[in-house]
Design a protein around this motif. Structure first.
Motif, PDB file in Angstrom:
ATOM      1  N   ARG A 188       4.797 -43.010 -41.034  1.00  0.00           N
ATOM      2  CA  ARG A 188       6.256 -43.122 -41.012  1.00  0.00           C
ATOM      3  C   ARG A 188       6.821 -42.084 -40.044  1.00  0.00           C
ATOM      4  N   PRO A 189       7.643 -42.490 -39.074  1.00  0.00           N
ATOM      5  CA  PRO A 189       8.165 -41.527 -38.099  1.00  0.00           C
ATOM      6  C   PRO A 189       9.240 -40.631 -38.714  1.00  0.00           C
ATOM      7  N   ILE A 190       9.137 -39.338 -38.445  1.00  0.00           N
ATOM      8  CA  ILE A 190      10.127 -38.358 -38.892  1.00  0.00           C
ATOM      9  C   ILE A 190      10.611 -37.599 -37.665  1.00  0.00           C
ATOM     10  N   MET A 191      11.936 -37.592 -37.451  1.00  0.00           N
ATOM     11  CA  MET A 191      12.521 -36.938 -36.274  1.00  0.00           C
ATOM     12  C   MET A 191      13.637 -36.002 -36.727  1.00  0.00           C
ATOM     13  N   ASP A 192      13.329 -34.715 -36.792  1.00  0.00           N
ATOM     14  CA  ASP A 192      14.309 -33.715 -37.208  1.00  0.00           C
ATOM     15  C   ASP A 192      15.041 -33.214 -35.969  1.00  0.00           C
ATOM     16  N   ILE A 193      15.981 -34.030 -35.487  1.00  0.00           N
ATOM     17  CA  ILE A 193      16.677 -33.669 -34.253  1.00  0.00           C
ATOM     18  C   ILE A 193      17.674 -32.538 -34.487  1.00  0.00           C
ATOM     19  N   LYS A 194      18.079 -32.350 -35.731  1.00  0.00           N
ATOM     20  CA  LYS A 194      19.068 -31.302 -36.015  1.00  0.00           C
ATOM     21  C   LYS A 194      18.458 -29.912 -35.847  1.00  0.00           C
ATOM     22  N   ASN A 195      17.214 -29.733 -36.241  1.00  0.00           N
ATOM     23  CA  ASN A 195      16.591 -28.413 -36.208  1.00  0.00           C
ATOM     24  C   ASN A 195      15.734 -28.173 -34.973  1.00  0.00           C
ATOM     25  N   PHE A 196      15.158 -29.227 -34.409  1.00  0.00           N
ATOM     26  CA  PHE A 196      14.173 -29.024 -33.346  1.00  0.00           C
ATOM     27  C   PHE A 196      14.604 -29.561 -31.987  1.00  0.00           C
ATOM     28  N   ALA A 197      15.789 -30.160 -31.885  1.00  0.00           N
ATOM     29  CA  ALA A 197      16.332 -30.572 -30.581  1.00  0.00           C
ATOM     30  C   ALA A 197      17.639 -29.811 -30.382  1.00  0.00           C
ATOM     31  N   LYS A 198      17.552 -28.624 -29.837  1.00  0.00           N
ATOM     32  CA  LYS A 198      18.726 -27.740 -29.699  1.00  0.00           C
ATOM     33  C   LYS A 198      19.437 -28.021 -28.381  1.00  0.00           C
ATOM     34  N   VAL A 199      20.764 -28.060 -28.441  1.00  0.00           N
ATOM     35  CA  VAL A 199      21.581 -28.260 -27.247  1.00  0.00           C
ATOM     36  C   VAL A 199      22.142 -26.911 -26.808  1.00  0.00           C
ATOM     37  N   GLU A 200      21.871 -26.545 -25.560  1.00  0.00           N
ATOM     38  CA  GLU A 200      22.418 -25.316 -24.981  1.00  0.00           C
ATOM     39  C   GLU A 200      23.419 -25.711 -23.899  1.00  0.00           C
TER      40      GLU A 200
END
Length: 544
Positions: A188-200
């Motif tokens: 099952r794919p899990i994508m934690d974009i909130k914690n591991f895809a940071k926008v600078e």
């Protein structure tokens, strides 16, 4: 100046029965009307003065409602609708508020005809169940392994945003970022974009200079000017403990009677720090990053050995660095192991952009975290681009989790509305009217799209309704509104698609919120009572 204030019935202490229900509907309709013009590719922008005095220019429904100050409890619950939708699926924040307001507006007539709210709510939920089933039946599966299909779906979802003229860039950034942080657990794919895809966000440059780094970056510099600012294939050590002598607790007292004892005390501190550095150097690190402080002695010892040090890094950034370079964040230096050292990064570099120094850890072999570097002319532009990018990444995540899509442009709403209209004729009793209300409310989406681009609402909507009434044609379900021209067209030709999970979540949230507000028959405020009690308490103290 303050943020925009929506005040409804502020003088009413208590409202009961029919009056409370009608007041709730009026409040919900007022909130819905605020953002109705922000739906579609021809959406208008809202200029908002927030609580800090900053100006926000956006057409994002969640961002607008988040800044509005309301006093009515029903209006506050409508604002929570948009926030819930954004946290759940990341898109459809405007649609859900507009749809909920329309359902309540239609149901107002039923209350005035003395139809009991319980009967209305029961019919609404029955219509919701059928609408979700109809939407799933009309969905089309998308191949998540075909990048072109996924990119086209993301592109159509951000076509209503501010960054639509740079849609290819934003779509590529969102797709690459989500694929980077994707982790498959038990298939099952899990994508934690909130914690591991940071926008600078760094003001300056152009939007086309934005990119997804194959690693992380953060606003930090090495602690000493003599330390190396560029290291290829670095050995990275991440710490969650200080590189300095641990101070005693506040209750601890040390009594020194001799000068030699004071010198010995300082020597003990130096020996402790030197011992920490010795244990670190046993693993031959090139870069040491700690979330806590580092003493001058530790920096001196490590600097002489060619080790660069970054201190007081945020825990979230430290966790991202660990995911990117394969290191393990260590809480006790005594527990360091060889496997804790990260060797997955290709380059460590400190660059100066504008007046700030930024640390880049890039060239990672298999990063599971990334940093999205956004450039733009001003901070206002960057804030809007970030909001649009968040929506694009949420849509990408939804596609990987649920790979079904439906035609956009209001076509799925019209198709579901037609089937609900047809089924309502088989329902006997008074409940068929609130059941049909959901079908009528769904038509608000294509109607609003026509209104926002200046089309002829009555003529276009009537033609679209007739098109969906062609029972012999299976192709009619793909017909919707071209949001740029205000005419009906085939969504397959236009290439406008939306994730099924967004549409079903929009219908569920809107109907459930409308049902909740319809079941409220009493509004009681305790604020005035509390003020009176406080005033009486103050008066009694004055008498004393």
């Amino acid at each position: 100046m303050q943020a925009p204030v929506l005040v409804l019935n502020q003088n009413a202490r208590r409202e009961t029965g029919r009056r409370a229900q009608l007041t709730n509907i009026a409040a919900a309709k007022a909130v819905s009307d605020i953002i109705r013009t922000t739906l579609g590719p021809r959406a208008m922008l809202k200029m908002i003065l927030d609580a800090m005095g900053n100006i926000v220019l956006t057409n994002d429904g969640n961002a607008i409602l988040r800044e509005i100050d309301v006093s009515h409890p029903a209006a506050k619950s409508m604002i929570e609708l948009s926030r819930t939708q954004d946290e759940e699926v990341g898109d459809g924040t405007t649609s859900v508020t507009v749809l909920a307001g329309e359902i309540l507006t239609i149901c107002e007539a039923f209350l005035q005809r003395n139809i009991h709210p319980t009967v209305i709510v029961s019919a609404l939920f029955k219509a919701l169940d059928d609408a979700v089933v109809f939407a799933e039946e009309m969905s089309v599966a998308v191949d998540v392994n075909d990048d072109s299909q996924v990119l086209q779906l993301i592109r159509s979802c951000i076509g209503t945003k501010y960054v639509t003229r740079h849609d290819n860039l934003i779509v590529d950034i969102a797709f690459k970022a989500v694929k980077t942080v994707r982790v498959d657990v038990d298939g099952r794919p899990i994508m934690d974009i909130k914690n591991f895809a940071k926008v600078e966000k760094i003001p300056g440059g152009e939007l086309i200079d934005s990119q997804v780094l194959d690693g992380v970056m953060f606003n930090k510099d090495v602690t000493s000017a003599k330390m190396r600012r560029r290291i290829e294939n670095p050995r990275i050590m991440l710490l969650d403990c200080p590189l300095e002598f641990r101070k005693a607790e506040s209750q601890t007292n040390v009594e020194i009677t001799d000068e030699t004892n004071w010198k010995r005390l300082l020597e003990i501190e130096e020996e402790y720090v030197a011992g920490l550095c010795k244990k670190l150097l046993e693993h031959k690190p090139d870069l040491v990053i700690t979330e806590k402080g580092a003493s001058d002695l530790a920096l001196h010892i490590l600097g002489r050995k060619g080790v660069s040090v970054i201190r007081r890094l945020r825990k979230t950034d430290n966790n991202r660095a660990a995911k990117a370079c394969g290191a393990t964040v260590v809480s006790r230096i005594e527990e360091l192991k060889k496997s804790d050292v990260g060797t997955g990064a290709g380059l460590f570099e400190v660059r100066k952009i504008g007046d700030e120094y930024y640390t880049f850890i890039t060239g990672c072999k298999e990063p599971k975290a990334c940093t999205i570097l956004l450039r733009g002319g001003s901070r206002d532009v960057l804030m809007e681009v970030e909001r649009n990018l968040d929506d694009a990444m949420a849509v990408t995540r939804n596609i990987f989790v649920n790979s079904k899509m439906v035609p956009g442009g209001g076509s799925i709403e019209m198709a579901v509305a037609h089937r609900l209209h047809t089924k309502s004729k088989t329902i006997t009793g008074v409940s068929q009217y609130p059941y049909r209300a959901v079908a009528e409310a769904l038509e608000v989406i294509p109607r609003t799209l026509i209104e926002n681009c200046g089309g002829n609402v009555i003529r276009v909507l009537t033609a679209l309704r007739a098109k969906h009434s062609e029972t012999e044609s299976e192709e009619s379900k793909f017909w919707g509104i071209d949001g740029m021209k205000g005419v009906s067209t085939d969504m397959r030709t236009l290439g406008v698609w939306e994730p099924l999970v967004v549409k079903t979540q929009t219908m569920k949230t809107a109907v459930e919120a409308a049902a909740m507000l319809l079941r409220i028959d009493d509004i009681v405020s305790g604020l005035s009572k509390k003020k009176n009690n406080d005033a009486g308490y103050q008066a009694s103290n004055d008498d004393e």
